[in-house]
Design a protein around this motif. Sequence first.
Motif, mmCIF file in Angstrom:
data_model
loop_
_atom_site.group_PDB
_atom_site.id
_atom_site.type_symbol
_atom_site.label_atom_id
_atom_site.label_comp_id
_atom_site.label_asym_id
_atom_site.label_seq_id
_atom_site.Cartn_x
_atom_site.Cartn_y
_atom_site.Cartn_z
ATOM 1 N N GLN A 1 0.785 -1.185 -0.066
ATOM 2 C CA GLN A 1 -0.169 0.055 -0.042
ATOM 3 C C GLN A 1 1.052 1.399 -0.135
ATOM 4 O O GLN A 1 0.651 2.236 -0.719
ATOM 5 C CB GLN A 1 -1.024 -0.032 1.094
ATOM 6 C CG GLN A 1 -2.040 1.151 1.124
ATOM 7 C CD GLN A 1 -2.912 1.102 2.043
ATOM 8 O OE1 GLN A 1 -2.910 0.189 2.733
ATOM 9 N NE2 GLN A 1 -3.771 2.063 2.433
ATOM 10 N N GLN B 1 -10.101 0.971 3.881
ATOM 11 C CA GLN B 1 -9.517 2.060 3.322
ATOM 12 C C GLN B 1 -8.214 1.334 2.818
ATOM 13 O O GLN B 1 -7.403 2.047 2.160
ATOM 14 C CB GLN B 1 -9.474 3.381 4.045
ATOM 15 C CG GLN B 1 -10.615 3.994 4.330
ATOM 16 C CD GLN B 1 -11.463 4.130 3.134
ATOM 17 O OE1 GLN B 1 -11.106 4.606 2.188
ATOM 18 N NE2 GLN B 1 -12.936 3.635 3.352
ATOM 19 N N LEU C 1 -6.539 -4.154 -0.733
ATOM 20 C CA LEU C 1 -7.373 -5.211 -1.020
ATOM 21 C C LEU C 1 -6.691 -6.400 -1.313
ATOM 22 O O LEU C 1 -5.819 -6.423 -2.281
ATOM 23 C CB LEU C 1 -8.473 -5.114 -2.256
ATOM 24 C CG LEU C 1 -9.425 -6.229 -2.510
ATOM 25 C CD1 LEU C 1 -10.499 -6.085 -1.266
ATOM 26 C CD2 LEU C 1 -10.158 -5.891 -4.147
ATOM 27 N N TYR D 1 -4.142 -3.360 -4.889
ATOM 28 C CA TYR D 1 -4.565 -4.590 -4.530
ATOM 29 C C TYR D 1 -3.279 -5.651 -4.536
ATOM 30 O O TYR D 1 -2.436 -5.440 -5.297
ATOM 31 C CB TYR D 1 -5.895 -5.340 -5.235
ATOM 32 C CG TYR D 1 -5.395 -5.636 -6.807
ATOM 33 C CD1 TYR D 1 -5.115 -6.807 -7.080
ATOM 34 C CD2 TYR D 1 -5.635 -4.877 -7.791
ATOM 35 C CE1 TYR D 1 -4.760 -7.412 -8.346
ATOM 36 C CE2 TYR D 1 -5.193 -5.139 -9.034
ATOM 37 C CZ TYR D 1 -4.735 -6.366 -9.342
ATOM 38 O OH TYR D 1 -4.511 -6.793 -10.743
ATOM 39 N N HIS E 1 -10.226 -6.707 2.906
ATOM 40 C CA HIS E 1 -9.152 -5.734 3.466
ATOM 41 C C HIS E 1 -8.435 -5.996 4.583
ATOM 42 O O HIS E 1 -9.283 -6.241 5.602
ATOM 43 C CB HIS E 1 -9.910 -4.541 3.386
ATOM 44 C CG HIS E 1 -10.319 -3.841 2.088
ATOM 45 N ND1 HIS E 1 -9.689 -3.143 1.387
ATOM 46 C CD2 HIS E 1 -11.667 -3.943 1.638
ATOM 47 C CE1 HIS E 1 -10.512 -2.812 0.347
ATOM 48 N NE2 HIS E 1 -11.699 -3.167 0.281
#
Length: 281
Positions: free
Chosen positions: A141, A175, A178, A147, A170
């Motif tokens: 991330q 937030q 994924l 993802y 998640h």
Amino acid sequence: MEKPVRNAMTIDVEDYFQVSAFAPHISRDSWPERECRVEANIDRILGILDAGKAHGTFFTLGWIAERYPAMVRRIVAAGHELASHGYGHLRASDQTREQFMDDISSSKKILEDLGGQAVLGYRAPSFSIGPGNLWALDALQEAGYRYSSSIYPIAHDHYGMPDAPRFAFHPNGAQGLLEVPITTVRIGQRNLPAGGGGYFRLLPYAVSRGLMRRVNKQDGQPAIFYCHPWELDPGQPRMQGVGLKTRFRHYVNLGRMEARVRALTRDFAWDRMDRIFLGQP
């Protein structure tokens, strides 16, 4: 008439000599001198998907992309998603966080520069994100990925996180990144693999087709299928000195794979990961 579930067709773009099972037998220093067959095999896959009016996601090694930039551009030009498989097929579990950040950031930049599109997805070599290195999801991330498809919720001697959710989730809240696991079917207290790889080559095609249909109809979820370019290449060089188990897993039914992938494009609807799970246009 009810529209068919769109399933995710994914290709892990690596060559036959880069698979993790061969790592003890093939030095990385020898990679540049070995016969590369990935470009011809990718072109074969592109032809199959085009004939079947299917789109997919190509998780591509940065090492391969640097050597075959025209192949990368053909993937993008055909309407497929370009995603990252890391740079040199190092397992995430064999890297420090700093090494992993360098790997996923450099491969993302290489692919974006060559493909001309944002790279949103990542798949760890050998599904090497699990209970011992979940920090890798935070790193992804941080590096700008949306993802991952790096956790396989099965018990396996080389990888797996059997207690992980079977469908997209998640890990760090709504937030966060994924995670989209490879498809499994729950039988009793175990998850059975149903998303491709060596199991797809070993089992009769009807078994794999039935398992994926079960996921579509009973679970109401898209199936995530994966394969490698070398799996459609029965003429690839045979590695010497590898164990019988490794040899069987790698070479079983290579000659049947192309026909089976063609059958998949007839029996199911296929699309890109980013469209199915991120709502990308």
